[in-house]
Design a protein around this motif. Sequence first.
Motif, PDB file in Angstrom:
ATOM      1  N   MET A  51       0.843  -1.204   0.000  1.00  0.00           N
ATOM      2  CA  MET A  51       0.000   0.000   0.000  1.00  0.00           C
ATOM      3  C   MET A  51       0.875   1.249   0.000  1.00  0.00           C
ATOM      4  SD  MET A  51      -2.561   1.234   3.103  1.00  0.00           S
ATOM      5  CE  MET A  51      -1.325   1.329   4.398  1.00  0.00           C
ATOM      6  N   SER A  54       2.837   1.603  -3.270  1.00  0.00           N
ATOM      7  CA  SER A  54       1.964   1.964  -4.391  1.00  0.00           C
ATOM      8  C   SER A  54       1.512   3.419  -4.312  1.00  0.00           C
ATOM      9  CB  SER A  54       0.724   1.064  -4.412  1.00  0.00           C
ATOM     10  OG  SER A  54       1.115  -0.280  -4.557  1.00  0.00           O
ATOM     11  N   VAL A  62       1.175   1.135 -10.779  1.00  0.00           N
ATOM     12  CA  VAL A  62       0.806   0.316  -9.622  1.00  0.00           C
ATOM     13  C   VAL A  62       0.547  -1.133 -10.029  1.00  0.00           C
ATOM     14  CG1 VAL A  62      -0.874  -0.035  -7.778  1.00  0.00           C
ATOM     15  CG2 VAL A  62      -0.050   2.263  -8.296  1.00  0.00           C
ATOM     16  N   LEU A  63      -0.377  -1.323 -10.968  1.00  0.00           N
ATOM     17  CA  LEU A  63      -0.679  -2.694 -11.408  1.00  0.00           C
ATOM     18  C   LEU A  63       0.456  -3.268 -12.246  1.00  0.00           C
ATOM     19  CD1 LEU A  63      -4.433  -3.140 -12.358  1.00  0.00           C
ATOM     20  CD2 LEU A  63      -3.011  -4.625 -10.942  1.00  0.00           C
ATOM     21  N   LYS A 257     -14.193   5.047  -6.736  1.00  0.00           N
ATOM     22  CA  LYS A 257     -14.727   3.891  -7.453  1.00  0.00           C
ATOM     23  C   LYS A 257     -15.614   4.301  -8.605  1.00  0.00           C
ATOM     24  CE  LYS A 257     -13.834   0.240  -4.530  1.00  0.00           C
ATOM     25  NZ  LYS A 257     -14.277  -0.496  -3.371  1.00  0.00           N
ATOM     26  N   TRP A 264      -5.083   3.896  -9.073  1.00  0.00           N
ATOM     27  CA  TRP A 264      -4.711   3.111  -7.900  1.00  0.00           C
ATOM     28  C   TRP A 264      -3.770   3.863  -6.970  1.00  0.00           C
ATOM     29  CZ3 TRP A 264      -7.533  -0.477  -6.108  1.00  0.00           C
ATOM     30  CH2 TRP A 264      -8.267  -1.300  -6.957  1.00  0.00           C
ATOM     31  N   ILE A 267      -5.896   5.984  -4.745  1.00  0.00           N
ATOM     32  CA  ILE A 267      -6.651   5.163  -3.794  1.00  0.00           C
ATOM     33  C   ILE A 267      -5.741   4.683  -2.668  1.00  0.00           C
ATOM     34  CG2 ILE A 267      -7.990   3.044  -3.512  1.00  0.00           C
ATOM     35  CD1 ILE A 267      -9.013   3.343  -6.280  1.00  0.00           C
ATOM     36  N   MET A 268      -4.537   4.239  -3.033  1.00  0.00           N
ATOM     37  CA  MET A 268      -3.618   3.758  -2.004  1.00  0.00           C
ATOM     38  C   MET A 268      -3.180   4.910  -1.083  1.00  0.00           C
ATOM     39  SD  MET A 268      -3.362   0.525  -2.079  1.00  0.00           S
ATOM     40  CE  MET A 268      -4.996   0.232  -2.738  1.00  0.00           C
ATOM     41  N   THR A 271      -5.977   5.308   1.344  1.00  0.00           N
ATOM     42  CA  THR A 271      -6.015   4.285   2.405  1.00  0.00           C
ATOM     43  C   THR A 271      -4.875   4.500   3.404  1.00  0.00           C
ATOM     44  OG1 THR A 271      -4.802   2.760   0.986  1.00  0.00           O
ATOM     45  CG2 THR A 271      -7.166   2.466   1.072  1.00  0.00           C
TER      46      THR A 271
ATOM     47  N   ALA B 136     -10.367   0.189   4.295  1.00  0.00           N
ATOM     48  CA  ALA B 136      -9.013   0.282   3.739  1.00  0.00           C
ATOM     49  C   ALA B 136      -8.491  -1.113   3.409  1.00  0.00           C
ATOM     50  CB  ALA B 136      -8.092   0.985   4.724  1.00  0.00           C
ATOM     51  N   THR B 139      -9.991  -2.438   0.294  1.00  0.00           N
ATOM     52  CA  THR B 139      -9.481  -1.753  -0.891  1.00  0.00           C
ATOM     53  C   THR B 139      -8.091  -2.269  -1.282  1.00  0.00           C
ATOM     54  OG1 THR B 139     -10.660   0.189  -0.110  1.00  0.00           O
ATOM     55  CG2 THR B 139      -9.133   0.516  -1.909  1.00  0.00           C
ATOM     56  N   ILE B 140      -7.206  -2.422  -0.278  1.00  0.00           N
ATOM     57  CA  ILE B 140      -5.860  -2.920  -0.588  1.00  0.00           C
ATOM     58  C   ILE B 140      -5.945  -4.309  -1.210  1.00  0.00           C
ATOM     59  CG2 ILE B 140      -3.598  -3.535   0.368  1.00  0.00           C
ATOM     60  CD1 ILE B 140      -4.315  -1.700   2.758  1.00  0.00           C
ATOM     61  N   LEU B 143      -6.961  -4.725  -4.859  1.00  0.00           N
ATOM     62  CA  LEU B 143      -5.826  -4.550  -5.757  1.00  0.00           C
ATOM     63  C   LEU B 143      -4.933  -5.796  -5.759  1.00  0.00           C
ATOM     64  CD1 LEU B 143      -4.212  -2.738  -7.617  1.00  0.00           C
ATOM     65  CD2 LEU B 143      -3.304  -1.558  -5.619  1.00  0.00           C
ATOM     66  N   ASN B 148      -4.395  -9.402 -12.592  1.00  0.00           N
ATOM     67  CA  ASN B 148      -2.965  -9.213 -12.859  1.00  0.00           C
ATOM     68  C   ASN B 148      -2.223  -8.751 -11.601  1.00  0.00           C
ATOM     69  OD1 ASN B 148      -3.201  -9.791 -15.654  1.00  0.00           O
ATOM     70  ND2 ASN B 148      -4.129  -7.772 -15.909  1.00  0.00           N
TER      71      ASN B 148
END
Lengths: 300, 312
Positions: A51, A54, A62-63, A257, A264, A267-268, A271, B136, B139-140, B143, B148
């Motif tokens: 987290m 990222s 990220v992905l 969302k 991402w 979002i990270m 969080t 949280a 959400t993590i 991902l 992938n």
Amino acid sequence: MAVTTATARKVERRRRHERAARPGESTTKRWILYAIMIALAAFFLFPLVYMLASSLKPDNQVLANSQSPEAFLPTPFAGLENYGDAIDRAQVPRVFLNSVIISGLIVGLGLIVNSLFGYALARLQFTGRNILRATIVALIIIPFEALAVPLLFMGAEVGWLDTYQIQILPFIANPLYIFLFYTFFLSIPVSLEEAARIDGAGPLQIFTRVVMPLAKPAYATVAILGFLFSWGQFLWPSMVTRGIEVRPLPVGVGVFKTTPPVSWGDIMAYTVLMTVPLLVIFVVFQRQFVQGVASSGVKG
Amino acid sequence: MTVAEAAPPKRRVRRRRISRLKSDARFAWLFLTPGAVLLLLFVIVPFAAAIWFSVTNQRLISPLPTRFVGLDNYREQLGDSLFWTSMWNNFRFAGFVVPVQTGFALALAVMVDQNVRGRVLFRTIFFTPVTVVMAAAATIWVLLFNVNGLVNGLLELITLGSFSPDWLNSTTWAMVAIVVVSIWQGVGFQMVILLAALQDVPVERYEAAAIDGAGTWQQFRHVTLPGIRNALVFVLTVTTILAMRLFDQPTLMPRSPGGPLDTTRTAMVHMVDLGFGRQAIGRGSAVAVIFFLIVLVLTVIQRFFLREEINA
């Protein structure tokens, strides 16, 4: 359950460890234990490292990185860009303040209300005490979720949707916390309160000057439990709030969302911002919390 | 109850005790009122309302007057396959998570109770995910469970590319992903409770068992387990109730709440969908009441089979 003083506990622990470290114990066993514990530590920590890493790289990386060791490194480094974006998009200052107000008031007022109630049940003489105690135990079983729908309806009737009070008031008095305080107060030796009573102190003074200082572990435990619970609330705020004005942090995730390109990184970053306050509180107070759980009635 | 003092004449004691009872009762009201008012308004009244709404056709916003419909809502729910799907999902989640998570928590507690260097550090690490709020954590892991994502990267490495499901879009694996997140986030809390209980088991019992020639496993079986019985019962009960309440993960993790194809729809997801999504307060309340009865029955059964012993 017997009350063990801190020193007795310490002596006990030393003895226990002498026992555990008896000469026959092989070092191989110890290394196996270490290997298992390190593997488990990796299991518990990797999502958090991921987290953090990222949150510090460009959204599209990220992905792309997540099936290589780079998943755990902030490469390529994007600085705090994602944090800036997340703060703007989800209006973090506002939402964060909402969370602080809501959780702060629930926990603060809850400590007073629930401990007073628990003390009256444990120590004061009044008619109907046994019935009241049984009622509290029965109320523990009612899950909040079973109350959510009628509470939503009642809230809508009095025009409380999208307000702070509808997110705070239902959670202040809590039968479980009352019961925890009650069992803790029962375990305090009554002689100190008797002494204060003979000195002419009334119940209120006895409570604030004698009982509350002795009950610090119980207050710490209930405060941390309450904070963990209220900071993470998701179901109720997503039912009773629509706008961002009074929404707390967890519901804010939704902002990311609905927008099509999934960022991402943002979002990270969000969080991280949501997680860090509790993480810091826990790391600072973890000793008190573990002791509090040990000395309060939580363990049954 | 009271500490014996140097005995004064009988009558005076009596008078003092009566006045004490009176003043106690007065203060008791002072102490009890705030909590009692809040519990009445926000637990007892809504609970009574849930029972009442469940026998009416109440809607969140409706121009039509509310009508008494008897047990129609219950009949409708019990005849609705969506309701049973939700219940089944709850039970398969709880049936797996409760024993596995409790066993895992016990293993962790035993490990950090050993005399090894850094046990406080390990205890802290194992507990850390508890401080990550579920929104949280979910959400993590969304991902991480991406087709992938990191989890599949690892699995492909181990299975040489033969196993990499699209977790959250799979009717088989979505629930598994939810189980993993729930255990990851929740197990540390049970560990702390069980650890506290482990440390309360008197060392003498281990010493006595060792003298009798009991090995490590026998000591665990005959000293440790009975010694932490009450804590285990507590952990099992609480974990069951929390598992039945599953809501956040199936709402946040799949593309649509309870998806894909309702394979992660739980009783709570179903209830909120009815009462809030479709604004059918009456039907949602019926689900709430049924849910409460199930949790109550489960708790009573558990208490009965795992009766706490006062002096375990």
